[in-house]
Design a protein around this motif. Structure first.
Motif, PDB file in Angstrom:
ATOM      1  N   GLY A 115       7.596  12.456   3.613  1.00  0.00           N
ATOM      2  CA  GLY A 115       6.817  11.538   2.796  1.00  0.00           C
ATOM      3  C   GLY A 115       7.217  10.099   3.066  1.00  0.00           C
ATOM      4  N   GLY A 116       6.401   9.195   2.581  1.00  0.00           N
ATOM      5  CA  GLY A 116       6.721   7.775   2.680  1.00  0.00           C
ATOM      6  C   GLY A 116       6.097   7.102   3.885  1.00  0.00           C
ATOM      7  N   ARG A 117       6.283   5.792   3.940  1.00  0.00           N
ATOM      8  CA  ARG A 117       5.678   4.975   4.993  1.00  0.00           C
ATOM      9  C   ARG A 117       6.703   4.038   5.602  1.00  0.00           C
ATOM     10  NH1 ARG A 117       0.419   2.405   4.949  1.00  0.00           N
ATOM     11  NH2 ARG A 117       1.388   0.490   4.236  1.00  0.00           N
ATOM     12  N   VAL A 118       6.543   3.801   6.905  1.00  0.00           N
ATOM     13  CA  VAL A 118       7.334   2.773   7.567  1.00  0.00           C
ATOM     14  C   VAL A 118       6.330   1.827   8.217  1.00  0.00           C
ATOM     15  CG1 VAL A 118       9.045   2.260   9.354  1.00  0.00           C
ATOM     16  CG2 VAL A 118       9.226   4.389   8.041  1.00  0.00           C
ATOM     17  N   VAL A 119       6.426   0.549   7.917  1.00  0.00           N
ATOM     18  CA  VAL A 119       5.476  -0.422   8.446  1.00  0.00           C
ATOM     19  C   VAL A 119       6.242  -1.472   9.241  1.00  0.00           C
ATOM     20  CG1 VAL A 119       3.720  -2.138   7.842  1.00  0.00           C
ATOM     21  CG2 VAL A 119       3.904  -0.026   6.501  1.00  0.00           C
ATOM     22  N   PHE A 120       5.907  -1.589  10.530  1.00  0.00           N
ATOM     23  CA  PHE A 120       6.555  -2.571  11.408  1.00  0.00           C
ATOM     24  C   PHE A 120       5.532  -3.629  11.803  1.00  0.00           C
ATOM     25  CE2 PHE A 120       7.630  -3.892  15.822  1.00  0.00           C
ATOM     26  CZ  PHE A 120       8.823  -4.540  15.543  1.00  0.00           C
ATOM     27  N   LYS A 121       5.827  -4.865  11.522  1.00  0.00           N
ATOM     28  CA  LYS A 121       4.902  -5.974  11.790  1.00  0.00           C
ATOM     29  C   LYS A 121       3.483  -5.644  11.324  1.00  0.00           C
ATOM     30  CE  LYS A 121       7.392  -8.179  15.573  1.00  0.00           C
ATOM     31  NZ  LYS A 121       7.482  -8.429  17.013  1.00  0.00           N
ATOM     32  N   GLY A 122       3.394  -5.111  10.120  1.00  0.00           N
ATOM     33  CA  GLY A 122       2.084  -4.850   9.521  1.00  0.00           C
ATOM     34  C   GLY A 122       1.417  -3.546   9.919  1.00  0.00           C
ATOM     35  N   LYS A 123       2.021  -2.814  10.902  1.00  0.00           N
ATOM     36  CA  LYS A 123       1.396  -1.559  11.347  1.00  0.00           C
ATOM     37  C   LYS A 123       2.231  -0.352  10.932  1.00  0.00           C
ATOM     38  CE  LYS A 123      -0.635  -3.010  15.642  1.00  0.00           C
ATOM     39  NZ  LYS A 123       0.196  -3.337  16.777  1.00  0.00           N
ATOM     40  N   PRO A 124       1.578   0.670  10.329  1.00  0.00           N
ATOM     41  CA  PRO A 124       2.331   1.887   9.993  1.00  0.00           C
ATOM     42  C   PRO A 124       2.821   2.559  11.274  1.00  0.00           C
ATOM     43  CG  PRO A 124       0.183   1.848   8.902  1.00  0.00           C
ATOM     44  CD  PRO A 124       0.174   0.751   9.925  1.00  0.00           C
ATOM     45  N   ILE A 125       4.081   2.973  11.280  1.00  0.00           N
ATOM     46  CA  ILE A 125       4.619   3.660  12.450  1.00  0.00           C
ATOM     47  C   ILE A 125       5.235   4.995  12.047  1.00  0.00           C
ATOM     48  CG2 ILE A 125       5.031   1.603  13.881  1.00  0.00           C
ATOM     49  CD1 ILE A 125       8.010   1.737  13.041  1.00  0.00           C
ATOM     50  N   MET A 138       7.725  -9.893   5.986  1.00  0.00           N
ATOM     51  CA  MET A 138       8.625  -8.779   6.281  1.00  0.00           C
ATOM     52  C   MET A 138       8.324  -8.203   7.674  1.00  0.00           C
ATOM     53  SD  MET A 138      10.556  -8.431   3.640  1.00  0.00           S
ATOM     54  CE  MET A 138      10.571  -9.290   2.067  1.00  0.00           C
ATOM     55  N   ILE A 139       9.348  -8.071   8.482  1.00  0.00           N
ATOM     56  CA  ILE A 139       9.103  -7.474   9.803  1.00  0.00           C
ATOM     57  C   ILE A 139       9.064  -5.946   9.673  1.00  0.00           C
ATOM     58  CG2 ILE A 139      11.570  -7.505  10.478  1.00  0.00           C
ATOM     59  CD1 ILE A 139      10.564  -8.103  13.346  1.00  0.00           C
ATOM     60  N   LEU A 140       9.835  -5.415   8.719  1.00  0.00           N
ATOM     61  CA  LEU A 140       9.883  -3.964   8.525  1.00  0.00           C
ATOM     62  C   LEU A 140       9.830  -3.641   7.037  1.00  0.00           C
ATOM     63  CD1 LEU A 140      10.542  -1.180  10.054  1.00  0.00           C
ATOM     64  CD2 LEU A 140      12.854  -1.528   9.176  1.00  0.00           C
ATOM     65  N   GLU A 141       8.962  -2.683   6.694  1.00  0.00           N
ATOM     66  CA  GLU A 141       8.933  -2.201   5.312  1.00  0.00           C
ATOM     67  C   GLU A 141       9.050  -0.688   5.311  1.00  0.00           C
ATOM     68  OE1 GLU A 141       5.882  -4.506   2.751  1.00  0.00           O
ATOM     69  OE2 GLU A 141       5.421  -4.902   4.859  1.00  0.00           O
ATOM     70  N   VAL A 142       9.968  -0.206   4.504  1.00  0.00           N
ATOM     71  CA  VAL A 142      10.175   1.240   4.348  1.00  0.00           C
ATOM     72  C   VAL A 142       9.845   1.546   2.903  1.00  0.00           C
ATOM     73  CG1 VAL A 142      11.900   3.072   4.402  1.00  0.00           C
ATOM     74  CG2 VAL A 142      11.982   1.246   6.111  1.00  0.00           C
ATOM     75  N   ASP A 143       8.918   2.476   2.720  1.00  0.00           N
ATOM     76  CA  ASP A 143       8.411   2.691   1.376  1.00  0.00           C
ATOM     77  C   ASP A 143       8.439   4.179   1.012  1.00  0.00           C
ATOM     78  OD1 ASP A 143       7.190   2.255  -1.034  1.00  0.00           O
ATOM     79  OD2 ASP A 143       5.160   2.098  -0.195  1.00  0.00           O
ATOM     80  N   GLY A 144       9.294   4.551   0.089  1.00  0.00           N
ATOM     81  CA  GLY A 144       9.353   5.935  -0.388  1.00  0.00           C
ATOM     82  C   GLY A 144       9.666   6.956   0.693  1.00  0.00           C
ATOM     83  N   PHE A 147      12.951  -0.110   1.173  1.00  0.00           N
ATOM     84  CA  PHE A 147      13.592  -1.415   1.384  1.00  0.00           C
ATOM     85  C   PHE A 147      12.780  -2.184   2.418  1.00  0.00           C
ATOM     86  CE2 PHE A 147      15.546  -0.512   5.530  1.00  0.00           C
ATOM     87  CZ  PHE A 147      15.710   0.881   5.506  1.00  0.00           C
ATOM     88  N   ALA A 148      13.054  -3.465   2.521  1.00  0.00           N
ATOM     89  CA  ALA A 148      12.300  -4.284   3.466  1.00  0.00           C
ATOM     90  C   ALA A 148      13.243  -5.225   4.202  1.00  0.00           C
ATOM     91  CB  ALA A 148      11.229  -5.075   2.724  1.00  0.00           C
ATOM     92  N   VAL A 149      12.879  -5.525   5.439  1.00  0.00           N
ATOM     93  CA  VAL A 149      13.687  -6.435   6.256  1.00  0.00           C
ATOM     94  C   VAL A 149      12.883  -7.716   6.501  1.00  0.00           C
ATOM     95  CG1 VAL A 149      14.903  -6.741   8.450  1.00  0.00           C
ATOM     96  CG2 VAL A 149      14.783  -4.465   7.385  1.00  0.00           C
ATOM     97  N   PRO A 150      13.307  -8.838   5.913  1.00  0.00           N
ATOM     98  CA  PRO A 150      12.592 -10.093   6.171  1.00  0.00           C
ATOM     99  C   PRO A 150      12.841 -10.558   7.605  1.00  0.00           C
ATOM    100  CG  PRO A 150      14.042 -10.270   4.233  1.00  0.00           C
ATOM    101  CD  PRO A 150      14.423  -9.027   4.978  1.00  0.00           C
ATOM    102  N   GLU A 151      11.846 -11.218   8.180  1.00  0.00           N
ATOM    103  CA  GLU A 151      11.938 -11.747   9.541  1.00  0.00           C
ATOM    104  C   GLU A 151      13.176 -12.651   9.688  1.00  0.00           C
ATOM    105  OE1 GLU A 151       8.336 -11.920  11.139  1.00  0.00           O
ATOM    106  OE2 GLU A 151       9.443 -11.939  13.033  1.00  0.00           O
ATOM    107  N   GLY A 152      13.940 -12.403  10.755  1.00  0.00           N
ATOM    108  CA  GLY A 152      15.066 -13.284  11.054  1.00  0.00           C
ATOM    109  C   GLY A 152      16.272 -13.132  10.144  1.00  0.00           C
TER     110      GLY A 152
END
Ligand SMILES: Nc1ncnc2c1ncn2[C@@H]1O[C@H](COP(=O)(O)OP(=O)(O)O)[C@@H](O)[C@H]1O
Ligand code: SF4
Ligand SMILES: [Mg+2]
Length: 341
Positions: A64-74, A1-7, A27-32
């Motif tokens: 609240g919640g987390r956004v993770v881009f290429k494995g790093k929380p942003i 996943m290139i992007l993960e949005v969690d809660g 939700f999550a965005v798979p690479e490509g």
């Protein structure tokens, strides 16, 4: 996943109280892949993508919640260096990314020299290349935004977003307000670009037919929450949430005009005071007493490289049955037994 949005939870402070514009979205965005983020106006789509980039309105904050881009929380403290280079944005109105007093070419050159540290000559050559990439003639670089048609402005906004070769493109309503022929041309261009540049993309739209035409996966938002998501073929072919069933009936197919359009009566709730339980209860033809009290949660299981098909409806087990009723326009003329107003 290139992007993960969690809660993800985004609140706006207003005189009328706290607006929970995004209220626990995952939700999550798979690479490509191209992921469509769809829902009626006011469901929190723009807020969600702006929150991903850390560029909310003054009165907005992440609660609240987390956004993770290429494995790093942003979050808003560390996204700035990523903007344009890694994550690029085509805002809801192309006009708002273009300044009316400068030529379009000058604006793209400015992005390249200021943000990308290109030299002037290299930037001009790259601007011509970008115009070519999105199907605009390089002669038009000397024109002002008002000299462009709506479709051309949208192409220019896309060219600008791609200037520094981002890996993730967030496009907010890129074809809204364009006629159907131009819509298809722009969507075809986006698909070609995505394949050629191996982009990952989030396409925000209120129009489910745009999702059907372009996207690989879809995330359906209602009243600040994700209510159904999964591969486009599954979600649009066999929707499991009544809201998605209703949306599918409410928009014309981009490729044909065969289906009778049936709007969903009513409108999304006020996000300063959303109804308890499932937020679709007041508009849902299948609502039961339990729906108005039990918040419906979405499953979080994911399968393989993509996302599994999940729905937040309490009656998910009966989805196949409800879907046959949802195809009948009469179903949507009946108001919910649990309408609050
Ligand atoms: N700056 C703001 N202040 C207060 N409320 C806002 C602000 N921006 C958006 N909203 C509210 O947040 C909700 C979601 O809006 P938005 O994210 O624009 O939805 P969408 O893009 O799906 O139409 C709406 O109720 C909208 O009125
Ligand atoms: S949970 Fe109930 S009100 Fe909500 S979509 Fe499902 S049936 Fe309709
Ligand atoms: Mg919007």
């Amino acid at each position: 996943m290139i992007l993960e949005v969690d809660g993800l939870q985004i609140h706006y402070g207003t005189a009328g109280g706290t607006v929970r514009a995004v209220d626990g979205a995952s939700f999550a965005v798979p690479e490509g892949r191209i992921v469509g983020l769809v829902g009626e106006s006011g469901c929190g789509k723009t807020t969600a993508v702006r929150a991903i980039m850390g560029v909310l309105a003054e009165n907005g904050r992440r609660a609240g919640g987390r956004v993770v881009f290429k494995g790093k929380p942003i979050d808003e403290t560390n996204t700035r260096p990523l903007l344009w280079r890694d994550i690029a944005y085509v805002p809801q109105s192309a006009m708002s990314s273009l300044d009316p007093v400068y030529t379009v070419g000058a604006q793209i050159v400015e992005v390249l020299t200021k943000r990308g540290r290109h030299g002037k000559t290299a930037a001009r050559a790259r601007a011509a290349e970008l115009f070519d990439l999105v199907g605009l003639s390089e002669n038009r670089l000397r024109d002002y935004p008002h000299q462009f048609s709506g479709g051309m402005r949208q192409r220019a906004a896309i060219a600008m977003a791609l200037a520094l070769e981002p890996s993730l493109l967030l496009a907010d309503e890129p074809v809204t307000a364009l006629d159907v022929i131009v819509q298809r041309q722009i969507l075809d261009t986006l698909r070609a670009l995505q394949q050629r540049l191996k982009l990952s993309m989030v396409l925000v739209t209120h129009d489910i037919s745009v999702v059907a035409y372009l996207c690989d996966e879809v995330v359906v938002m209602y009243a600040g929450q994700v209510i159904e998501s999964g591969p486009v073929r599954e979600v649009l072919g066999r929707p499991r949430h009544p809201y998605t069933m209703g949306l599918r009936n409410a928009f014309p197919d981009l490729m044909s005009d065969a289906l009778e359009l049936v709007p969903i009566a009513g409108s999304p709730p006020d996000l300063a005071d959303p109804p308890p339980g499932c937020r679709f209860t007041p508009r849902c033809p299948f609502a039961l007493a339990a729906c108005s009290t039990r918040p419906a949660a979405i499953g979080s299981d994911r399968a393989g490289a993509g996302n599994a098909h999940v729905s937040a409806c309490l009656r998910d087990g009966e989805a196949d049955h409800l879907r046959t009723f949802a195809l009948d326009p009469v179903t949507w003329q009946r108001s919910s037994a649990y309408a609050t107003s």
